[in-house]
Design a protein around this motif. Structure first.
Motif, PDB file in Angstrom:
ATOM      1  N   ARG A  47      67.284   3.457  59.201  1.00 57.21           N
ATOM      2  CA  ARG A  47      66.177   4.453  59.387  1.00 57.21           C
ATOM      3  C   ARG A  47      64.878   3.912  58.578  1.00 57.21           C
ATOM      4  N   ILE A  48      65.220   3.249  57.452  1.00 59.36           N
ATOM      5  CA  ILE A  48      64.246   3.064  56.384  1.00 59.36           C
ATOM      6  C   ILE A  48      63.317   1.631  56.911  1.00 59.36           C
ATOM      7  N   GLY A 108      44.795   3.132  58.691  1.00 58.87           N
ATOM      8  CA  GLY A 108      45.793   2.327  58.218  1.00 58.87           C
ATOM      9  C   GLY A 108      46.817   2.711  57.147  1.00 58.87           C
ATOM     10  N   VAL A 109      46.932   4.007  56.879  1.00 58.85           N
ATOM     11  CA  VAL A 109      47.790   4.598  56.127  1.00 58.85           C
ATOM     12  C   VAL A 109      48.729   5.430  56.521  1.00 58.85           C
ATOM     13  N   SER A 110      49.927   5.517  56.336  1.00 56.62           N
ATOM     14  CA  SER A 110      51.038   6.407  56.784  1.00 56.62           C
ATOM     15  C   SER A 110      51.936   6.835  55.856  1.00 56.62           C
ATOM     16  N   VAL A 111      52.629   8.061  56.107  1.00 53.61           N
ATOM     17  CA  VAL A 111      53.419   8.742  55.127  1.00 53.61           C
ATOM     18  C   VAL A 111      54.691   8.839  55.716  1.00 53.61           C
ATOM     19  N   ALA A 112      55.861   8.214  55.156  1.00 53.91           N
ATOM     20  CA  ALA A 112      57.281   8.673  55.907  1.00 53.91           C
ATOM     21  C   ALA A 112      57.891   9.499  54.548  1.00 53.91           C
ATOM     22  N   SER A 113      58.542  10.496  55.264  1.00 46.94           N
ATOM     23  CA  SER A 113      59.532  11.366  54.466  1.00 46.94           C
ATOM     24  C   SER A 113      60.875  11.294  54.855  1.00 46.94           C
ATOM     25  N   PHE A 114      61.950  11.097  54.089  1.00 53.81           N
ATOM     26  CA  PHE A 114      63.315  11.003  54.750  1.00 53.81           C
ATOM     27  C   PHE A 114      64.093  12.153  54.394  1.00 53.81           C
ATOM     28  N   LYS A 115      64.458  13.040  55.288  1.00 52.88           N
ATOM     29  CA  LYS A 115      65.036  13.973  55.014  1.00 52.88           C
ATOM     30  C   LYS A 115      66.750  13.755  55.210  1.00 52.88           C
ATOM     31  N   GLU A 116      67.628  14.814  55.631  1.00 45.19           N
ATOM     32  CA  GLU A 116      68.827  14.475  55.840  1.00 45.19           C
ATOM     33  C   GLU A 116      69.008  13.569  56.856  1.00 45.19           C
ATOM     34  N   PRO A 117      69.913  12.616  56.957  1.00 51.44           N
ATOM     35  CA  PRO A 117      69.943  11.761  58.127  1.00 51.44           C
ATOM     36  C   PRO A 117      70.433  12.413  59.376  1.00 51.44           C
ATOM     37  N   THR A 118      69.891  12.274  60.537  1.00 50.51           N
ATOM     38  CA  THR A 118      70.478  12.756  61.857  1.00 50.51           C
ATOM     39  C   THR A 118      72.000  12.308  62.302  1.00 50.51           C
ATOM     40  N   PRO A 119      72.548  12.639  63.090  1.00 52.12           N
ATOM     41  CA  PRO A 119      73.587  11.988  63.797  1.00 52.12           C
ATOM     42  C   PRO A 119      73.419  10.753  64.300  1.00 52.12           C
ATOM     43  N   ARG A 120      72.468  10.379  64.885  1.00 55.60           N
ATOM     44  CA  ARG A 120      71.852   9.119  65.470  1.00 55.60           C
ATOM     45  C   ARG A 120      71.633   8.168  64.156  1.00 55.60           C
ATOM     46  N   LEU A 175      53.925  -1.337  50.517  1.00 57.82           N
ATOM     47  CA  LEU A 175      54.893  -0.300  50.296  1.00 57.82           C
ATOM     48  C   LEU A 175      54.871   0.484  48.992  1.00 57.82           C
ATOM     49  N   ILE A 176      54.534   1.979  49.206  1.00 61.29           N
ATOM     50  CA  ILE A 176      54.455   2.561  47.934  1.00 61.29           C
ATOM     51  C   ILE A 176      55.562   3.457  47.966  1.00 61.29           C
ATOM     52  N   VAL A 177      56.446   3.510  46.961  1.00 61.65           N
ATOM     53  CA  VAL A 177      57.724   4.494  46.979  1.00 61.65           C
ATOM     54  C   VAL A 177      57.400   5.288  45.900  1.00 61.65           C
ATOM     55  N   LEU A 178      57.623   6.823  46.285  1.00 60.01           N
ATOM     56  CA  LEU A 178      57.477   7.928  45.319  1.00 60.01           C
ATOM     57  C   LEU A 178      58.839   8.435  45.189  1.00 60.01           C
ATOM     58  N   GLN A 179      59.222   8.471  44.047  1.00 58.67           N
ATOM     59  CA  GLN A 179      60.436   9.213  43.532  1.00 58.67           C
ATOM     60  C   GLN A 179      60.342  10.169  42.317  1.00 58.67           C
ATOM     61  N   ARG A 236      59.931  10.140  48.916  1.00 61.30           N
ATOM     62  CA  ARG A 236      61.370   9.766  48.838  1.00 61.30           C
ATOM     63  C   ARG A 236      61.623   8.607  49.620  1.00 61.30           C
ATOM     64  N   SER A 237      62.691   8.174  49.559  1.00 58.72           N
ATOM     65  CA  SER A 237      63.128   6.858  50.058  1.00 58.72           C
ATOM     66  C   SER A 237      64.371   6.616  50.306  1.00 58.72           C
ATOM     67  N   HIS A 238      64.759   5.378  50.531  1.00 56.41           N
ATOM     68  CA  HIS A 238      66.232   4.806  50.618  1.00 56.41           C
ATOM     69  C   HIS A 238      67.008   5.209  49.214  1.00 56.41           C
ATOM     70  N   TYR A 239      66.108   5.451  48.327  1.00 60.10           N
ATOM     71  CA  TYR A 239      66.950   5.695  46.945  1.00 60.10           C
ATOM     72  C   TYR A 239      67.644   6.857  46.954  1.00 60.10           C
ATOM     73  N   GLU A 240      67.208   7.981  47.832  1.00 62.22           N
ATOM     74  CA  GLU A 240      68.313   9.081  47.760  1.00 62.22           C
ATOM     75  C   GLU A 240      69.652   8.900  48.163  1.00 62.22           C
ATOM     76  N   ASP A 241      69.798   7.533  48.814  1.00 64.07           N
ATOM     77  CA  ASP A 241      71.288   7.213  49.124  1.00 64.07           C
ATOM     78  C   ASP A 241      72.193   6.584  47.890  1.00 64.07           C
ATOM     79  N   VAL A 242      71.389   6.388  46.727  1.00 62.84           N
ATOM     80  CA  VAL A 242      72.008   6.265  45.441  1.00 62.84           C
ATOM     81  C   VAL A 242      71.683   7.496  44.629  1.00 62.84           C
ATOM     82  N   LEU A 243      71.054   8.545  44.840  1.00 57.52           N
ATOM     83  CA  LEU A 243      70.745   9.513  44.104  1.00 57.52           C
ATOM     84  C   LEU A 243      71.654  10.974  44.412  1.00 57.52           C
TER      85      LEU A 243
END
Length: 266
Positions: free
Chosen positions: A105-106, A84-96, A58-62, A121-128
């Motif tokens: 969601r992380i 074998g490589v994927s990118v996940a980008s976390f935007k504003e959380p959905t109602p779900r 897992l590689i986290v870019l902030q 971006r990542s779960h660290y947005e939730d403390v930033l």
């Protein structure tokens, strides 16, 4: 590359890190050669990771806006097998997503065996961003630091190698990059008025990142503060750290059950 790693328990001062630093590489041309070599090595290591099917990465870019998260993904991982490589980008959380805890969601996007997952971006947005804009209290933030450390420790204990990169760009450099987007019609699509609005909170984000790096760089999931004013330097440093970590896994191709001498092709 150890110079950029935040040791657990270290009180971080971002003023101690020069975003213009290029001391680990022999100039731009030297960096170009090193990046090409590390990309070839990364391509081979990623294939080995996928074949062995044991480890997870897992590689986290902030980083501040314009620090180069997309650029790192584009340049460092150029040539690797997308299977074998994927990118996940976390935007504003959905109602779900808001119906669950903030890590729900992380966890769903973390890598499986043989995979590399990059969090842009990542779960660290939730403390930033929520901290900067006063949507959570200091006590809530401290609680989330503990939860994030526990979450990452669980991933590490289950076989995930975690590398976290804070791309350290200066305020002046950010201004140059935003101005470049405005002056080039082909880059207008990259410009977002939100970037200008958030720029006004630069000092608040710096304080938030300082506390985050101090509180969440652990032996299981270390933070690296990467000088990012020079894109060529940023890319080669990140690539070298990733290659070093993958090499340290001491991976091996699985033993084959096939005897090539007994295979006859018409």
């Amino acid at each position: 590359m150890k110079r950029y790693r935040i040791k657990p328990g270290t009180k971080v001062d971002l003023g101690d890190f020069d975003p213009d630093d290029t001391s680990a590489v022999d100039g731009k041309e030297g960096a170009k050669e090193e990046l090409e070599a590390t990309r070839e090595r990364l391509e081979a290591l990623q294939e080995l990771l996928f074949a062995e099917h044991v480890h997870k990465v897992l590689i986290v870019l902030q980083g501040m806006d314009t620090s180069g998260k997309d650029g790192v993904i584009r340049h460092v991982f150029d040539g690797v097998n997308p299977q074998g490589v994927s990118v996940a980008s976390f935007k504003e959380p959905t109602p779900r997503e808001l119906d669950h805890d903030y890590l729900w969601r992380i966890h769903r996007r973390t890598p499986g065996r043989g995979e590399i997952t990059i969090f842009n971006r990542s779960h660290y947005e939730d403390v930033l961003i929520v901290r900067v804009h006063g949507k959570i209290s200091d006590e809530d933030c401290e609680r989330r630091y503990r939860q994030i450390n526990a979450f990452e420790r669980t991933l590490a204990e289950e076989g995930t190698t975690i590398l976290k990169f804070f791309l350290h760009v200066s305020r002046d450099e950010q201004k140059k990059r935003l101005s470049a987007r405005l002056s080039d019609p082909e880059k207008h699509w990259k410009f977002n008025y939100t970037d200008v609005r958030e720029r006004a909170f630069w000092d608040d984000y710096t304080r938030a990142y300082t506390e985050l790096l101090t509180s969440t760089s652990t032996a299981d999931a270390p933070w690296y503060v990467i000088p990012a004013n020079k894109k060529w330097y940023r890319n080669v440093v990140v690539s070298k750290i990733i290659v070093s970590a993958l090499t340290g896994l001491d991976m091996k191709y699985p033993k084959s059950t096939i005897d090539p001498d007994k295979v006859h092709l018409d």
